[in-house]
Design a protein around this motif. Structure first.
Motif, PDB file in Angstrom:
ATOM      1  N   ARG A   1       0.817  -1.220   0.000  1.00  0.00           N
ATOM      2  CA  ARG A   1       0.000   0.000   0.000  1.00  0.00           C
ATOM      3  C   ARG A   1       0.849   1.268   0.000  1.00  0.00           C
ATOM      4  NH1 ARG A   1      -4.905  -0.371   3.847  1.00  0.00           N
ATOM      5  NH2 ARG A   1      -5.507   1.314   2.488  1.00  0.00           N
ATOM      6  N   ILE A   2       2.166   1.128  -0.163  1.00  0.00           N
ATOM      7  CA  ILE A   2       3.036   2.303  -0.203  1.00  0.00           C
ATOM      8  C   ILE A   2       2.670   3.139  -1.418  1.00  0.00           C
ATOM      9  CG2 ILE A   2       5.397   3.121  -0.527  1.00  0.00           C
ATOM     10  CD1 ILE A   2       6.370   0.665   0.955  1.00  0.00           C
ATOM     11  N   ASP A   3       2.316   4.377  -1.183  1.00  0.00           N
ATOM     12  CA  ASP A   3       1.923   5.294  -2.247  1.00  0.00           C
ATOM     13  C   ASP A   3       2.460   6.681  -1.874  1.00  0.00           C
ATOM     14  OD1 ASP A   3       0.752   6.074  -4.586  1.00  0.00           O
ATOM     15  OD2 ASP A   3      -1.285   6.130  -3.804  1.00  0.00           O
ATOM     16  N   PRO A   4       3.768   6.854  -1.952  1.00  0.00           N
ATOM     17  CA  PRO A   4       4.384   8.074  -1.416  1.00  0.00           C
ATOM     18  C   PRO A   4       3.990   9.344  -2.161  1.00  0.00           C
ATOM     19  CG  PRO A   4       5.973   6.831  -2.682  1.00  0.00           C
ATOM     20  CD  PRO A   4       4.737   5.990  -2.599  1.00  0.00           C
ATOM     21  N   PHE A   5       3.954  10.409  -1.410  1.00  0.00           N
ATOM     22  CA  PHE A   5       3.774  11.757  -1.939  1.00  0.00           C
ATOM     23  C   PHE A   5       2.420  11.963  -2.617  1.00  0.00           C
ATOM     24  CE2 PHE A   5       8.358  10.552  -2.535  1.00  0.00           C
ATOM     25  CZ  PHE A   5       8.779  11.088  -1.327  1.00  0.00           C
ATOM     26  N   THR A   6       1.415  11.256  -2.156  1.00  0.00           N
ATOM     27  CA  THR A   6       0.073  11.416  -2.723  1.00  0.00           C
ATOM     28  C   THR A   6      -0.936  11.938  -1.705  1.00  0.00           C
ATOM     29  OG1 THR A   6      -0.512   9.128  -2.219  1.00  0.00           O
ATOM     30  CG2 THR A   6       0.441   9.559  -4.400  1.00  0.00           C
ATOM     31  N   ARG A   7      -0.483  12.098  -0.450  1.00  0.00           N
ATOM     32  CA  ARG A   7      -1.372  12.554   0.618  1.00  0.00           C
ATOM     33  C   ARG A   7      -0.815  13.801   1.286  1.00  0.00           C
ATOM     34  NH1 ARG A   7      -6.292  10.069   1.834  1.00  0.00           N
ATOM     35  NH2 ARG A   7      -6.259   7.963   1.024  1.00  0.00           N
ATOM     36  N   CYS A   8      -1.707  14.613   1.780  1.00  0.00           N
ATOM     37  CA  CYS A   8      -1.338  15.840   2.481  1.00  0.00           C
ATOM     38  C   CYS A   8      -0.747  15.500   3.851  1.00  0.00           C
ATOM     39  CB  CYS A   8      -2.575  16.709   2.645  1.00  0.00           C
ATOM     40  SG  CYS A   8      -2.309  18.240   3.556  1.00  0.00           S
ATOM     41  N   LEU A   9       0.340  16.152   4.186  1.00  0.00           N
ATOM     42  CA  LEU A   9       0.966  15.935   5.489  1.00  0.00           C
ATOM     43  C   LEU A   9       0.152  16.537   6.622  1.00  0.00           C
ATOM     44  CD1 LEU A   9       4.677  16.641   4.516  1.00  0.00           C
ATOM     45  CD2 LEU A   9       3.558  14.422   4.837  1.00  0.00           C
ATOM     46  N   ARG A  10      -0.673  17.515   6.330  1.00  0.00           N
ATOM     47  CA  ARG A  10      -1.479  18.174   7.353  1.00  0.00           C
ATOM     48  C   ARG A  10      -2.753  17.388   7.665  1.00  0.00           C
ATOM     49  NH1 ARG A  10      -3.044  23.936   5.879  1.00  0.00           N
ATOM     50  NH2 ARG A  10      -0.997  24.441   6.678  1.00  0.00           N
ATOM     51  N   CYS A  11      -3.524  17.017   6.622  1.00  0.00           N
ATOM     52  CA  CYS A  11      -4.844  16.428   6.875  1.00  0.00           C
ATOM     53  C   CYS A  11      -5.036  15.047   6.254  1.00  0.00           C
ATOM     54  CB  CYS A  11      -5.937  17.367   6.389  1.00  0.00           C
ATOM     55  SG  CYS A  11      -6.115  17.409   4.582  1.00  0.00           S
ATOM     56  N   ASN A  12      -4.033  14.536   5.544  1.00  0.00           N
ATOM     57  CA  ASN A  12      -4.075  13.234   4.883  1.00  0.00           C
ATOM     58  C   ASN A  12      -5.011  13.206   3.673  1.00  0.00           C
ATOM     59  OD1 ASN A  12      -2.902  10.648   4.770  1.00  0.00           O
ATOM     60  ND2 ASN A  12      -4.755   9.736   5.603  1.00  0.00           N
ATOM     61  N   GLY A  13      -5.426  14.376   3.196  1.00  0.00           N
ATOM     62  CA  GLY A  13      -6.262  14.445   1.999  1.00  0.00           C
ATOM     63  C   GLY A  13      -5.460  14.084   0.757  1.00  0.00           C
ATOM     64  N   HIS A  14      -6.161  13.835  -0.317  1.00  0.00           N
ATOM     65  CA  HIS A  14      -5.520  13.499  -1.596  1.00  0.00           C
ATOM     66  C   HIS A  14      -4.940  14.747  -2.248  1.00  0.00           C
ATOM     67  CE1 HIS A  14      -6.804   9.332  -1.915  1.00  0.00           C
ATOM     68  NE2 HIS A  14      -7.920   9.726  -1.338  1.00  0.00           N
TER      69      HIS A  14
END
Length: 137
Positions: free
Chosen positions: A53-66
């Motif tokens: 499930r590693i999918d780096p750099f696709t989620r926001c570091l603040r809220c985990n949004g796409h």
């Protein structure tokens, strides 16, 4: 009320402190044996069977949004002068609108992901480096 609400929700934790895994507020805890960050990530990914499930750099570091691409022209007014001058490719969080771009540390982050994948015995996968790096917003 906030304390009651927080304590009524399951709390998950990964820690290198054995006492933290026995805290009554933590309903799902794991003791992480590795002492350094990269081996810790590998250990957790293996133990929880999350390597695929590693999918780096696709989620926001603040809220985990796409994250999604956004045209520079749409956000140029939000950029610091040097960022505006030196960078052209941007992404933003669909939920909180935080901005991301390839910062000076992008290659180091991509190398860390590659090291983790290699340690897990995975082939080098595609890394979306457009959002690897600096954030603002």
């Amino acid at each position: 009320m906030a304390g009651r609400l927080a304590s009524s929700r399951p709390t998950r934790s990964s820690t290198t402190s054995r006492s933290s895994t026995t805290d009554s507020a933590v309903t799902h805890g794991r003791y992480v044996h590795a002492e350094h960050p990269e081996p810790q990530v590998v250990e957790v990914l293996r133990r929880l069977d999350l390597a695929d499930r590693i999918d780096p750099f696709t989620r926001c570091l603040r809220c985990n949004g796409h994250l999604e691409d956004i045209a520079k022209a749409e956000i140029e007014h939000r950029l610091a002068p040097l960022t505006r001058l030196h960078y052209n490719d941007f992404r933003h969080c669909r939920e909180c609108d935080r901005l991301y771009w390839r910062g000076s540390h992008q290659q180091r982050l991509a190398d860390q992901v590659a090291t983790i994948r290699a340690e897990l015995g995975m082939a080098a996968g595609p890394i979306d480096t457009a959002s690897a790096g600096t954030a603002a917003g």
